[in-house]
Structures are given as structure tokens and as C-alpha cells.
Design an enzyme around this catalytic site. Structure first.
Site, short mmCIF file in Angstrom:
data_model
loop_
_atom_site.label_atom_id
_atom_site.label_comp_id
_atom_site.label_asym_id
_atom_site.label_seq_id
_atom_site.Cartn_x
_atom_site.Cartn_y
_atom_site.Cartn_z
N PHE A 1 2.12 7.41 -6.54
CA PHE A 1 3.01 6.88 -5.52
C PHE A 1 2.20 6.69 -4.25
O PHE A 1 1.80 7.66 -3.60
CB PHE A 1 4.21 7.78 -5.24
N ASP B 1 -5.65 9.74 -1.11
CA ASP B 1 -4.37 9.50 -0.43
C ASP B 1 -3.77 10.85 -0.08
O ASP B 1 -3.16 11.52 -0.91
CB ASP B 1 -3.44 8.70 -1.34
N LYS C 1 2.49 10.25 7.62
CA LYS C 1 3.58 11.22 7.68
C LYS C 1 3.39 12.25 8.79
O LYS C 1 3.74 12.01 9.93
CB LYS C 1 3.80 11.85 6.31
#
Length: 404
Positions: free
Chosen positions: A145, A230, A259
Site C-alpha cells: 500500500f 516507504d 503522515k
């Protein structure tokens, strides 16, 4: 809007009426947040064990981050990258040092940072490695993801993320996560990068086999391939280290961050790499109107300062051990398996008892907010400011719904 309009049922109905259904939220309407807690419009309080998918690592309204945002709001909030503002250098220098890299390119969302990494890797492949034009290949992992842009869903293996959004962008090869032999077989002279999550969050907090990423690093080095980590969800203290890849004793060529970098206040993301990699970009080849804006950088500077203390990494490591010890006691008592590191856990609920969604709804009724993924799996990711007592309380509520 009147106070009657603000009650939970009315607010939920309004959201349902006017919002496209890209999410399926729990029936909670949050009005306030503080630390690890949120309060709904009816005054109900909940422990937030999702933390904005790790965007709220420092909790809701961390005082130092809020102060930095307030101060910057009174000065200047946006200049665009057509100019340089006085927060930009401090943020980029601090983040580069935190990553141990020479350069940083600030963007906004995590998906935007992933897209940036893909573009940089491809250009590096053409300009530095010497791959023929239009032939660059990037290897990714199944069940990944990395976002939901058109390019990113092109290499997703999740039908919900991918179906009906084609035609898909070429240039990606998918291998099983944790399968070093498959990765080695997939590398060709046209491979420019391997893009993977050190821990797969959306897939259910999947931790790689021991030694896998050390092998990835060796393969990338031997084949002149960039390793891109990531760390959008897994990084910035979530797993007990600044970056989750540190657990593997590995340094990637490029970090993709997001984030928590925005402190739960504004969207902030970035790519960090050395000059040989990020230096391939030239003016006009990539950009973002809001990327690296003054407000984002002012908050980001304070985020970096918080991480430099090591306090949040230590809290995550110590409290994470407490969390995982408690969760392990539920295996065989409604829980099938538990995975994760630090203050991050994927919990597989016995599907004979309930789905993950049902578990989330029952926990919400008991004042704990979590998120499900893939059937009967739920994810726990409390803010790193959570206390031991709050962890114990949340696990007790999980035990209560599994063993009423």
C-alpha cells in the site's frame, strides 16, 4: 449549525448525504482531541488507537507543535516554491540530518511523495544508470500500500484499490513480500528501484522475515538498483526506532516520508536521498504549489526536534513491548495471531467470532477506536504519547468483546 444539528445521528446522516463513499467510517463524530483521547459531539470520550494511520504519532494537539503552527499563522502561511521562505532551510537541513541524507524534497501527501520517488528513480535510471528511454522498471511487493493515485494503484494487488481504474501505468513488477529469491529473479538490467514498506501496514502490519531486507540491500547494491523504503506509516518513531528499516540494520537509498511529519496538523511529506539520486531533478521537472510551504515547514521543524530527543522512539519501544505482551495473552482466546513492532500491532480476530469491522464497532461502543483491514484483522496504532495504563485499558476492552 444548531446544537441539535451537531448530535451524532444528524452529523452522520449529513456526511452520508453529501460525501462520496470512499471511506466507511465508524459511527463516531469527533469534535475534540487531546493526547491519545478524542471526544465526540455528544461528549463521549474515546482512546484513539488509530492515530490517523500514524499521522498523529505525537498525539492530538501536541503543545509544541500547536505553538509552532500558531506562531507561523501570524506570519506567513504560503509563498509557493517560486520564493524561499525563512522556515524552509531549517526544515530541510533538520530532516536531512535525521535521515542521514544530503537532500530533501518536501511535498504534501504520502502518495505525492511516492509519486516523487518513482519519478526520481526513473530519471536516475536513465541519467545515471544508463537504462534505455522508456524501459525503466521498478519492483514492488504484493499486498503493498503506497497510496491511491492512478500510477500507484497500477501496481496494487488489492482489488478494491485497483479495479475499474485502468488503463494502468506500465513499468512495475510485483513479487511476493519477503521472498528474496523471487526478488533476485525479477531484477533485470532495466530495474532502477525496489520500492517496499519495511512493515506492510494496510496488509495487516506484516513484519518481514528476518534477514529479508538485508538481502534486499545486498541485491540492490550488487545490481546498481535503488532501494526505496516507504516509511510513511512505519517511520518517525512508530516501531521503536526513527525508521522501521533500522530494525533490519539497513540503510535505503531513499526514504519516503509522510503522515507524522505533519504533526497531525497539516499534510507534510518528503523524499530524502543523497545528491547523486535527488540531484537528478532540475527546475521545472517536478513541483508542488503547497509542498514545503511555511506553515508545513514550521510544524515539520518541531517534529524533527521532537524526534531528535529520542523520547518518542524509546516510548514506542518500551510501551510496545507492554502492548505486545498483553496482546499475546489473547491468542487462543479470540485472537488467532498478533504481529507488529513498537506501538503498532496487527491482530487477527477469530473469524468464527466476528469480522474486523464488527470488532471495531464493539470496541467503539466501549470507548476505543481502531481500524479493521482485510476481513477479521484489526490494527492498533495509538499515539506515542499513550500511557501504560491506557494501553492496558484498551487491551482489556478487546478482551471483553472477545470473551464476554
Amino acid at each position: 449549525m444548531t446544537s441539535v444539528d451537531m448530535r451524532t445521528p444528524g452529523a452522520l446522516e449529513e456526511a452520508e448525504r453529501y460525501t462520496a463513499h470512499n471511506y466507511h467510517p465508524l459511527p463516531v463524530v469527533i469534535a475534540e482531541g487531546d493526547g491519545a483521547w478524542v471526544t465526540d459531539v455528544d461528549g463521549g470520550r474515546y482512546l484513539d488507537f488509530l492515530a490517523g494511520y500514524s499521522a498523529l504519532n505525537f498525539g492530538h494537539r501536541h503543545p509544541e507543535l500547536i505553538a509552532a503552527a500558531h506562531a507561523q499563522l501570524d506570519r506567513v502561511t504560503l509563498t509557493s516554491r517560486a520564493f524561499v521562505h525563512d522556515q524552509f532551510a531549517d526544515f530541510c537541513r533538520g530532516l536531512a540530518a535525521l535521515c542521514g541524507k544530503e537532500l530533501v524534497l518536501p511535498m504534501n501527501t504520502g502518495a505525492e511523495a511516492v509519486e516523487t520517488a518513482i519519478k526520481v528513480a526513473r530519471k536516475w535510471g536513465y541519467r545515471v544508470k544508463g537504462v534505455a528511454d522508456e524501459q525503466a522498471e521498478i519492483i514492488v511487493a504484493a499486498d503493498n500500500f503506497h497510496g491511491r493515485t492512478t500510477t500507484i494503484v497500477s501496481f496494487s494487488t488489492d482489488p478494491d484499490a485497483r479495479a475499474d481504474f485502468g488503463p494502468y501505468t506500465p513499468g512495475f513488477t510485483v513479487v511476493p513480500y519477503g521472498d528474496l529469491e523471487a526478488l533476485a529473479d525479477a531484477i533485470t538490467p532495466n530495474t532502477v528501484a525496489v520500492l517496499m514498506e519495511p512493515i506492510q501496514g494496510e496488509a495487516g502490519v506484516l513484519v518481514p522475515p528476518a534477514g529479508f531486507f538485508a538481502g534486499v540491500r545486498e541485491l540492490c547494491t550488487a545490481n546498481n538498483v535503488l532501494f526505496i523504503a516507504d516509511e510513511i506509516q512505519s517511520g518517525l518513531g512508530r516501531t521503536g526506532k526513527t525508521f522501521a528499516i533500522e530494525h533490519e540494520g539497513v540503510v535505503p537509498d531513499m526514504y519516503v516520508l509522510g503522515k507524522a511529519l505533519g504533526g497531525g496538523i497539516v499534510p507534510v511529506s518528503a523524499v530524502a536521498a543523497d545528491r547523486e539520486v535527488l540531484g537528478v531533478l532540475k527546475p521545472g521537472e517536478h513541483g508542488s504549489t503547497f509542498g514545503g510551504n511555511p506553515l508545513a515547514c514550521a510544524v515539520g521543524v518541531e517534529v524533527v526536534k521532537l524526534l531528535e530527543t529520542g523520547e518518542f522512539q524509546r516510548r514506542s519501544a518500551e510501551l510496545g513491548e507492554r502492548l505486545h505482551t498483553s496482546l499475546a495473552k489473547l491468542i487462543g482466546r479470540g485472537v488467532v495471531a498478533v504481529r507488529g513492532r513498537g506501538l503498532w500491532a496487527g491482530v487477527d480476530i477469530d473469524p468464527a467470532l466476528m469480522t474486523g469491522r464488527e470488532a471495531c464497532e464493539r470496541l467503539a461502543e466501549r470507548g476505543v477506536l481502531v481500524k479493521d483491514t482485510h476481513g477479521s484483522t484489526i490494527r492498533l496504532a495509538p499515539p506515542l504519547v499513550v500511557t501504560g495504563g491506557e494501553l492496558d485499558h484498551a487491551v482489556a476492552q478487546l478482551e471483553a468483546i472477545l470473551n464476554p
